[in-house]
Design an enzyme around this catalytic site. Structure first.
Site, PDB file in Angstrom:
ATOM      1  N   GLN A 516       9.107   8.681   1.807  1.00 28.94           N
ATOM      2  CA  GLN A 516       8.023   7.979   1.116  1.00 28.94           C
ATOM      3  C   GLN A 516       7.709   6.662   1.810  1.00 28.94           C
ATOM      4  O   GLN A 516       8.618   5.862   2.067  1.00 28.94           O
ATOM      5  CB  GLN A 516       8.412   7.707  -0.345  1.00 28.94           C
ATOM      6  CG  GLN A 516       7.399   6.894  -1.123  1.00 28.94           C
ATOM      7  CD  GLN A 516       7.967   6.354  -2.425  1.00 28.94           C
ATOM      8  OE1 GLN A 516       9.172   6.160  -2.529  1.00 28.94           O
ATOM      9  NE2 GLN A 516       7.116   6.126  -3.399  1.00 28.94           N
ATOM     10  N   TYR A 518       5.809   3.564   0.929  1.00 36.06           N
ATOM     11  CA  TYR A 518       5.081   2.731  -0.035  1.00 36.06           C
ATOM     12  C   TYR A 518       5.289   1.248   0.270  1.00 36.06           C
ATOM     13  O   TYR A 518       4.378   0.528   0.625  1.00 36.06           O
ATOM     14  CB  TYR A 518       5.543   3.046  -1.460  1.00 36.06           C
ATOM     15  CG  TYR A 518       4.678   4.039  -2.190  1.00 36.06           C
ATOM     16  CD1 TYR A 518       4.040   5.077  -1.525  1.00 36.06           C
ATOM     17  CD2 TYR A 518       4.509   3.953  -3.571  1.00 36.06           C
ATOM     18  CE1 TYR A 518       3.250   6.000  -2.203  1.00 36.06           C
ATOM     19  CE2 TYR A 518       3.722   4.862  -4.254  1.00 36.06           C
ATOM     20  CZ  TYR A 518       3.097   5.883  -3.566  1.00 36.06           C
ATOM     21  OH  TYR A 518       2.319   6.779  -4.244  1.00 36.06           O
ATOM     22  N   SER A 519       6.516   0.774   0.096  1.00 33.17           N
ATOM     23  CA  SER A 519       6.790  -0.665   0.186  1.00 33.17           C
ATOM     24  C   SER A 519       6.549  -1.207   1.587  1.00 33.17           C
ATOM     25  O   SER A 519       6.761  -0.519   2.598  1.00 33.17           O
ATOM     26  CB  SER A 519       8.238  -0.945  -0.227  1.00 33.17           C
ATOM     27  OG  SER A 519       8.450  -0.647  -1.582  1.00 33.17           O
ATOM     28  N   SER A 551      13.739   5.441   2.378  1.00 30.02           N
ATOM     29  CA  SER A 551      15.034   6.122   2.400  1.00 30.02           C
ATOM     30  C   SER A 551      15.009   7.329   3.328  1.00 30.02           C
ATOM     31  O   SER A 551      14.105   8.166   3.263  1.00 30.02           O
ATOM     32  CB  SER A 551      15.417   6.566   0.983  1.00 30.02           C
ATOM     33  OG  SER A 551      15.558   5.456   0.131  1.00 30.02           O
ATOM     34  N   GLU A 634       8.199   8.239  -9.656  1.00 29.35           N
ATOM     35  CA  GLU A 634       9.385   7.554  -9.126  1.00 29.35           C
ATOM     36  C   GLU A 634      10.179   6.927 -10.260  1.00 29.35           C
ATOM     37  O   GLU A 634      11.414   6.992 -10.278  1.00 29.35           O
ATOM     38  CB  GLU A 634       8.974   6.484  -8.121  1.00 29.35           C
ATOM     39  CG  GLU A 634      10.167   5.782  -7.481  1.00 29.35           C
ATOM     40  CD  GLU A 634       9.757   4.753  -6.451  1.00 29.35           C
ATOM     41  OE1 GLU A 634      10.550   4.496  -5.535  1.00 29.35           O
ATOM     42  OE2 GLU A 634       8.647   4.201  -6.570  1.00 29.35           O
ATOM     43  N   ASN A 760      12.904  -4.813 -12.126  1.00 28.73           N
ATOM     44  CA  ASN A 760      12.868  -4.751 -13.589  1.00 28.73           C
ATOM     45  C   ASN A 760      12.086  -5.902 -14.181  1.00 28.73           C
ATOM     46  O   ASN A 760      11.530  -5.795 -15.280  1.00 28.73           O
ATOM     47  CB  ASN A 760      14.297  -4.716 -14.145  1.00 28.73           C
ATOM     48  CG  ASN A 760      14.930  -3.350 -13.984  1.00 28.73           C
ATOM     49  OD1 ASN A 760      14.433  -2.508 -13.232  1.00 28.73           O
ATOM     50  ND2 ASN A 760      16.023  -3.105 -14.690  1.00 28.73           N
ATOM     51  N   GLU A 761      12.041  -7.019 -13.476  1.00 24.75           N
ATOM     52  CA  GLU A 761      11.223  -8.138 -13.955  1.00 24.75           C
ATOM     53  C   GLU A 761       9.746  -7.766 -13.925  1.00 24.75           C
ATOM     54  O   GLU A 761       8.995  -8.071 -14.868  1.00 24.75           O
ATOM     55  CB  GLU A 761      11.483  -9.378 -13.099  1.00 24.75           C
ATOM     56  CG  GLU A 761      12.847 -10.012 -13.307  1.00 24.75           C
ATOM     57  CD  GLU A 761      13.987  -9.214 -12.705  1.00 24.75           C
ATOM     58  OE1 GLU A 761      15.138  -9.372 -13.165  1.00 24.75           O
ATOM     59  OE2 GLU A 761      13.732  -8.416 -11.767  1.00 24.75           O
TER      60      GLU A 761
END
Length: 776
Positions: A516, A518-519, A551, A634, A760-761
């Site tokens: 993937q 994305y980032s 990954s 995801e 999570n923030e």
């Protein structure tokens, strides 16, 4: 704030009608107005209002039709009780009707049923169950109230404490110890030798304390004899526990709604305090508690309603497990939510004039009654199977020719999975496990959630969890197949027929491995800020830029990635979704070593990489729609309870080998963690079931990601503490079963869980804006 129940839950027409009727009935009560009217006043509620509820069929909702009832399900009762909890209604529908009514129904004394149940259904009487004699025995397993035989009846001597709805009760169903064991007896309120003393409760009602001084009970008043009384009592209590969980859910849900509305309008420092991130995150944590409690309650209701009808049926343990799971979660959540709501209100929340304190007091009472959260966690830990879904797993997964029995799946895994791969120090890559993938493909088990038409198993959400649980319990830890869990479902929905025909079979066969993209260095959680570009040049896109945290990119054959195809458009509107061959000229992969020493993360550099236009998925500049869908996939993947199931299992094995398992304090912490994981399973199934029905998931999927990743870290933290010095060794230790456990790697691998997939923030920010609708 948005009602997630309306978005996620598939209620039937009758269920919606009952819920709406109850909501309309209680609408005039305000947030505790009638509770204020009746607090500290005997009998604690309005008997005229009780009869109105009876006329609507509510006091007899669970009673047999032959006695004037409706024979409704627990699910129907829960819909009613949630609305009662929201309104803080003082009428004791559980303590005065459902609980004692259940004891009479399951006791089997037809004459007593004919005498009392029609009156209960019509509202002409109220009953109460008196089983408890101390605060530390909510099951009433050891009654000290003595039932001395006299003729065909008994003489009662002793006392009962914490009797709910006692002041208005016309009769009591009482547990007592007879020479042959426990018995259940009906004692009318005016019986000679019976006295009642009340003790005020914080919510304005009262506990009753009954004293029995040589109270005579005839044979006709025996609800259940010594052969069945214990089973009858436990069934009634467990049904009431699930019902009380529904009332707790109503209490916490309404408290949160009130508090969110308050912080939207309360101003400090020239702005609404609901715009402060600290309060937003606090409110989101309360939302997570509410929605987790709702999912667990729904699961427990479904399981309880599916069980047998007999008072001594073989499903008693399953009912007890469902009841304790619901009560443990809802009691704990209601207290956390209502306490948190006091904090959101600030100083005004501590005053009696502010209604929010009434919700806290009601939660205190309901959380303690019928067993506290801590007591039910211990009971669940003692009763529920330890590994995976265990006895709760469906016997058969799937349907038709591909159906497989769970026991056969378990045997097949044991016979085919290489034993040296069990519980590896770090997860295996898809390349390392390609021989295992080939075996799964031969069985048709690669894609449990894909539709059968595209080569999948077509399993339901619950079946997928059960299926994966069998792999987890065997110690299989393989990195997710990105083609199966992310790209495949997206192509099934958005891809062309040619793309589906060409790509999906090769994902299933394992011929092509995907990663993937994305980032990016400047676009992690803020994905719309990506800078990798793709410019059209004839029949190709020319891609330039960089991806990070990809990954296993070094092992992948293909990459699906987001690229910017219109630099002038708004951030989300100029993005497209491409598929690129990792062997293309201009692609460079650089591996990143992590804290645990492995290098599964990679940077991927694109330097004038040519990608065929046919590899565009969806329309040009329409990639953000698919990006959000894939992010949801995801977060569903990250939010799967399996993320934490294997570490939890290893933690238990470590505790058994070290002796910590027999430490009550340690075991209490483990039981809480175990329910954190098991309860997430209910929320996961709830979300995945939305996808199965063909609907989209929204920002609520972030709840799964927040909960399971933070639970995983708590598990890893307890493992580190339990392992002590051994947990600092950079090698696996041997457990008694022969498997190895690298505790440091478990601890390290839990750290990024709250970072990848959007921190999570950021997930809390999303929920604050999109679900709670708090100001920016």
């Amino acid at each position: 704030m948005i009602d997630l129940g309306a978005r996620l839950d598939d209620l039937g027409q009758e269920q919606r009608m009952l819920r709406d009727a109850a909501a309309s009935f209680f609408a005039g009560d305000g947030d505790g107005r009638r509770l204020r009217e009746w607090r500290a006043r005997a009998p604690g509620y309005d008997r005229a209002r009780w009869r109105e509820m009876a006329a609507l069929g509510w006091t007899g909702l669970r009673l047999p039709e032959r006695h004037g009832g409706s024979e409704g399900s627990l699910t129907q009762a829960a819909l009613l009780l949630e609305q009662s909890g929201r309104a803080l209604a003082p009428e004791p529908l559980i303590a005065g009707a459902l609980l004692p009514g259940a004891a009479l129904i399951h006791g089997g004394n037809e004459a007593l049923q004919a005498r009392w149940l029609p009156q209960l259904a019509s509202g002409q009487c109220a009953l109460a169950l008196a089983w408890q004699e101390s605060a530390d025995d909510p099951n009433g397993a050891r009654p000290m109230l003595q039932a001395r035989p006299q003729g065909e009846g008994f003489v009662l001597s002793g006392s009962k404490l914490f009797v709910a709805a006692a002041e208005a009760a016309d009769a009591f169903v009482v547990s007592a110890s007879a020479p042959g064991g426990m018995v259940l007896l009906l004692v009318e309120a005016g019986a000679r030798g019976l006295s009642l003393r009340t003790q005020p409760r914080v919510d304005g009602a009262a506990w009753g304390a009954l004293a029995f001084d040589q109270v005579e009970v005839g044979a006709a008043q025996i609800v259940a004899g010594s052969g069945t009384a214990r089973a009858v009592l436990q069934r009634a209590l467990d049904e009431a526990r699930i019902a009380a969980s529904a009332e707790l859910l109503g209490v916490m849900t309404r408290a949160l709604e009130i508090s969110v509305a308050y912080i939207k309008t309360r101003e400090q420092f020239g702005r609404a305090i609901g715009g402060f991130q600290a309060l937003q995150h606090r409110a989101v944590d309360l939302l997570v508690q509410v929605e987790l409690a709702r999912a667990v309650l729904m699961q427990s209701l479904q399981r309880a309603d599916a069980l047998g009808d007999g008072p001594t049926d073989d499903d008693a343990q399953a009912r007890a497990i469902a009841a304790s799971q619901a009560k443990a979660r809802c009691a704990d959540a209601a207290l956390k939510v209502t306490k948190g709501c006091i904090q959101l209100h600030g100083g005004i929340g501590y005053t009696d004039e502010c209604d929010i304190g009434l919700f806290l007091k009601k939660a205190m009472v309901l959380a303690a009654w019928l067993g506290s959260a801590a007591w039910h966690r211990g009971r669940y830990g003692a009763l529920a199977p330890v590994e995976g879904l265990g006895e709760n797993a469906p016997e058969t997964l799937g349907s038709g020719e591909q159906a497989i029995r769970s026991a056969e799946l378990r045997r097949w895994i044991a016979d085919n999975f290489p034993p040296e791969w069990r519980f590896p120090p770090s997860r295996l890559s898809q390349m390392e496990a390609k021989s295992w993938h080939a075996k799964l493909h031969a069985q048709g088990w690669v894609a449990p959630g894909w539709p059968k038409a595209h080569g999948g198993m077509g399993l339901s959400a619950y079946e997928q969890v059960a299926f994966q649980s069998e792999f987890d319990r065997h110690g299989i830890n393989i990195a997710p197949n990105m083609g199966v869990v992310m790209l495949g479902p997206l192509l099934i929905r958005y891809g062309t027929e040619a793309q589906q025909r060409d790509i999906l079979p090769r994902i299933l066969s394992g011929e092509v491995r995907w990663c993937q993209g994305y980032s990016e260095p400047s676009a992690g959680s803020d994905l719309a800020n990506l800078r990798t570009t793709a410019e059209l040049d004839g029949d190709h896109f020319v891609v330039n830029g960089q991806k990070i945290w990809t990954s296993f990119a070094h092992e992948a054959d293909m990459i699906f990635l987001l690229v910017r195809t219109d630099k002038k458009a708004k951030k989300q509107e100029g993005i497209s979704f491409l598929l690129a061959d990792m062997r293309s000229p201009g692609i460079t992969v650089k591996r990143i070593r992590n804290l645990g020493g492995s290098a599964e993360f990679c940077e991927v550099f694109f330097d004038n990489v040519r990608v065929p236009r046919a590899n565009l998925v969806g329309g040009l500049n329409q990639g953000w729609t698919m990006a959000k869908s894939l992010l949801g996939s995801e977060r569903i993947m990250i939010g799967n309870p399996r993320v934490a199931q294997a570490p939890l299992q290893r933690l238990r094995e470590l505790a058994v080998s070290s002796g910590a398992w027999t430490d009550p304090a340690w075991r209490a912490r483990y039981d809480e963690l175990r329910l954190d994981v098991d309860d997430l399973g209910a929320a996961f199934v709830r979300c995945v079931d939305v996808l199965r029905r063909g609907h989209e998931l929204g920002p609520e999927v972030s709840i799964l990601k927040i909960w399971i990743t933070e639970a995983l870290q708590r598990i890893a933290d307890l493992m580190l503490e339990t392992g002590a010095e051994r947990a600092t060794c950079d090698e696996a230790i041997a457990l008694p079963g022969g498997d190895g456990l690298h505790m440091a790697n478990v601890f390290f691998s839990a750290r990024p869980a709250t970072i990848y997939g959007g921190t999570n923030e950021i997930q809390r920010n999303i929920l604050a804006k999109a679900v709670l609708e708090l100001p920016a």
